[in-house]
Design an enzyme around this catalytic site. Structure first.
Site, mmCIF file in Angstrom:
data_model
loop_
_atom_site.group_PDB
_atom_site.id
_atom_site.type_symbol
_atom_site.label_atom_id
_atom_site.label_comp_id
_atom_site.label_asym_id
_atom_site.label_seq_id
_atom_site.Cartn_x
_atom_site.Cartn_y
_atom_site.Cartn_z
ATOM 1 N N ARG A 231 0.912 -0.942 -0.074
ATOM 2 C CA ARG A 231 -0.066 0.159 0.120
ATOM 3 C C ARG A 231 0.744 1.346 0.043
ATOM 4 O O ARG A 231 2.065 1.309 0.643
ATOM 5 C CB ARG A 231 -1.055 0.225 1.520
ATOM 6 N N HIS A 279 -1.309 -0.257 -9.737
ATOM 7 C CA HIS A 279 -1.916 -0.779 -8.741
ATOM 8 C C HIS A 279 -2.373 -2.243 -9.320
ATOM 9 O O HIS A 279 -3.355 -2.464 -9.601
ATOM 10 C CB HIS A 279 -2.966 -0.530 -8.047
HETATM 11 P P1 NAP Z 1 -1.375 -11.439 5.185
HETATM 12 O O1 NAP Z 1 -1.616 -12.906 4.979
HETATM 13 O O2 NAP Z 1 -2.468 -11.139 6.395
HETATM 14 O O3 NAP Z 1 0.107 -11.323 5.854
HETATM 15 C C1 NAP Z 1 0.447 -10.089 6.434
HETATM 16 C C2 NAP Z 1 1.759 -10.352 6.891
HETATM 17 O O4 NAP Z 1 2.235 -9.183 7.465
HETATM 18 C C3 NAP Z 1 2.035 -11.320 8.023
HETATM 19 O O5 NAP Z 1 3.118 -12.041 7.912
HETATM 20 C C4 NAP Z 1 1.880 -10.603 9.255
HETATM 21 O O6 NAP Z 1 2.636 -11.013 10.478
HETATM 22 C C5 NAP Z 1 2.775 -9.340 8.833
HETATM 23 N N1 NAP Z 1 2.709 -8.101 9.644
HETATM 24 C C6 NAP Z 1 1.333 -7.693 9.794
HETATM 25 N N2 NAP Z 1 1.666 -6.547 10.650
HETATM 26 C C7 NAP Z 1 3.144 -6.675 11.020
HETATM 27 C C8 NAP Z 1 3.830 -5.807 11.759
HETATM 28 N N3 NAP Z 1 3.336 -4.592 12.631
HETATM 29 N N4 NAP Z 1 5.298 -5.997 11.935
HETATM 30 C C9 NAP Z 1 5.489 -6.898 11.198
HETATM 31 N N5 NAP Z 1 4.826 -7.729 10.306
HETATM 32 C C10 NAP Z 1 3.592 -7.526 10.195
HETATM 33 O O7 NAP Z 1 -1.559 -10.590 4.038
HETATM 34 P P2 NAP Z 1 -1.302 -10.973 2.414
HETATM 35 O O8 NAP Z 1 -2.644 -11.614 1.969
HETATM 36 O O9 NAP Z 1 -0.139 -11.602 2.360
HETATM 37 O O10 NAP Z 1 -1.487 -9.389 1.776
HETATM 38 C C11 NAP Z 1 -0.470 -8.411 2.154
HETATM 39 C C12 NAP Z 1 -0.762 -7.195 1.507
HETATM 40 O O11 NAP Z 1 -0.490 -7.167 0.134
HETATM 41 C C13 NAP Z 1 -2.283 -6.711 1.456
HETATM 42 O O12 NAP Z 1 -2.724 -6.196 2.792
HETATM 43 C C14 NAP Z 1 -2.593 -5.742 0.569
HETATM 44 O O13 NAP Z 1 -2.099 -4.585 0.983
HETATM 45 C C15 NAP Z 1 -1.315 -6.032 -0.432
HETATM 46 N N6 NAP Z 1 -1.673 -6.282 -1.539
HETATM 47 C C16 NAP Z 1 -1.266 -5.712 -2.581
HETATM 48 C C17 NAP Z 1 -1.891 -6.197 -4.112
HETATM 49 C C18 NAP Z 1 -1.338 -5.408 -5.213
HETATM 50 O O14 NAP Z 1 -1.838 -5.404 -6.403
HETATM 51 N N7 NAP Z 1 -0.581 -4.213 -5.186
HETATM 52 C C19 NAP Z 1 -2.659 -7.299 -4.216
HETATM 53 C C20 NAP Z 1 -2.807 -7.803 -3.164
HETATM 54 C C21 NAP Z 1 -2.392 -7.591 -1.877
HETATM 55 P P3 NAP Z 1 2.456 -12.485 11.112
HETATM 56 O O15 NAP Z 1 2.370 -13.614 10.118
HETATM 57 O O16 NAP Z 1 3.083 -12.593 12.434
HETATM 58 O O17 NAP Z 1 0.745 -12.010 11.394
HETATM 59 C C1 GLV Z 2 -5.144 -5.352 -3.840
HETATM 60 O O1 GLV Z 2 -4.476 -4.245 -3.672
HETATM 61 C C2 GLV Z 2 -5.796 -6.341 -2.838
HETATM 62 O O2 GLV Z 2 -5.727 -5.835 -1.707
HETATM 63 O O3 GLV Z 2 -5.936 -7.532 -3.193
#
Ligand code: NAP
Ligand code: GLV
Length: 316
Positions: A231, A279
């Protein structure tokens, strides 16, 4: 009983068809809260599920039988901040195999781009210069992934498959095969110090907002590259630009921004060391994502909780 769909960017027809394949009995209604498009979703009492991106503040409170709020994206910051959601209704994150594949491709593409100097070759070739740059040892290329969740853990594993030296940083301790784990505030400094290519895949929460700033950038080795596919709010833009301009950073690949679309006058657009993508690191794929949403609806119908549910305190 019905599902309410609301998004300005996701394709309602694709979702309708994909969900109909999974759950032919599901009543799919398109909703434009605030009435912009005139669709009000019908009788509020019919609505059991909401599949949404960023509903207007308080708009989901009018459905007395709502059982789950499904996010149309993996991130949920757009749902958790200032939306005034109904209490007690679980917010469910999207775990979409198509989205996981897309993010893996984005991360591998840009890591290899920098590891193999393909940007440098583009510049040389544009000047018709035939020059071979030293090829770095893949096993010594140190990539660091902030966030080892669904997307970060997958990208880490796939980079390991290329024999890259991968570390990850998370909130809680993780033990991923071949990935050097760091966690918590005390782990951030050592993680950054060994990271040549930083990939941000954190959720945006009050704890992670502005985490890519002058202090954290200074901990990266000189010549590091930053890839932000999470983000825009994770980055302090001015600090990133300064680190690029003073030569501390070699490049930044940015997919997400404080304001989207990125404003015309933003310096990222034409900065020589910045690559902007709109994005698109990974887009939700209705054909695969609908399976995950449908499976959760089946779970709810069977009296089980959907998953994964957002922890409102953690914000992800
Ligand atoms: P997720 O499964 O919730 O994983 C989040 C990770 O971040 C976990 O390992 C968590 O730690 C860690 N984390 C959270 N808060 C933290 C902190 N304060 N300090 C250190 N580590 C922390 O999320 P995801 O599905 O992988 O997605 C991640 C992000 O990618 C989304 O939230 C979104 O913003 C972004 N995204 C972007 C796109 C794009 O097209 N640009 C597409 C999809 C997603 P723990 O494992 O210890 O809980
Ligand atoms: C895209 O940014 C998502 O959070 O899936």
């Amino acid at each position: 009983m019905a599902l309410l769909f609301s998004s300005k960017t996701d394709d309602a027809d694709l979702w309708r068809d994909a969900l109909a394949d999974e759950l032919p009995d599901l009543d799919f209604r398109v909703w434009t809260p605030g009435g912009e498009g005139g669709a009000d979703g019908g009788d509020p009492a019919d609505i059991e599920y909401a599949l949404v991106w960023a509903p207007k503040k308080g708009a989901l409170r009018k459905f007395p039988n709502l059982k789950a709020i499904f996010s149309l994206g993996a991130g949920v910051d757009h749902l958790m901040v200032g939306r005034d959601l109904p209490e007690g209704v679980p917010v469910v994150r999207l775990v979409d195999p198509g989205l996981i594949r897309g993010m893996r491709e984005y991360v591998i593409y840009w890591v290899l781009h920098h590891h193999r100097h393909f940007g440098e070759y583009e510049r040389l070739v544009a000047e018709k210069r035939w020059r071979q740059l030293p090829q770095a040892d893949t096993r010594k290329r140190r990539v660091g992934i902030m966030g080892l969740g669904i997307l970060g853990a997958d990208a880490a594993a796939k980079l390991r498959g290329l024999e890259i030296d991968v570390a990850g940083w998370s909130r809680t301790s993780k033990d991923l095969d071949g990935v050097t784990g760091f966690h918590g505030a005390h782990g951030l400094g050592p993680f950054l110090e060994r990271t040549e290519i930083l990939v941000c895949l954190l959720p945006l929460t009050p704890q992670t907002e502005a985490i890519i700033n002058a202090d954290t950038l200074a901990r990266l080795p000189r010549g590091a590259v930053v890839i932000n596919a999470a983000r825009g709010g994770h980055v302090v833009d001015e600090d990133l630009l300064k680190a690029l301009d003073d030569g501390h950073l070699a490049a930044a690949i940015l997919d997400v921004f404080h304001t989207e679309p990125l404003p015309d006058d933003h310096p990222f657009w034409d900065h020589p060391k910045v690559t902007v993508t709109p994005h698109v690191a990974s887009l939700t794929v209705p054909a695969t994502a609908a399976e995950a949403v449908a499976e959760n609806i089946r779970r709810i119908r069977a009296g089980q909780p959907p998953e994964p549910i957002v922890d409102p305190k953690a914000g992800y």
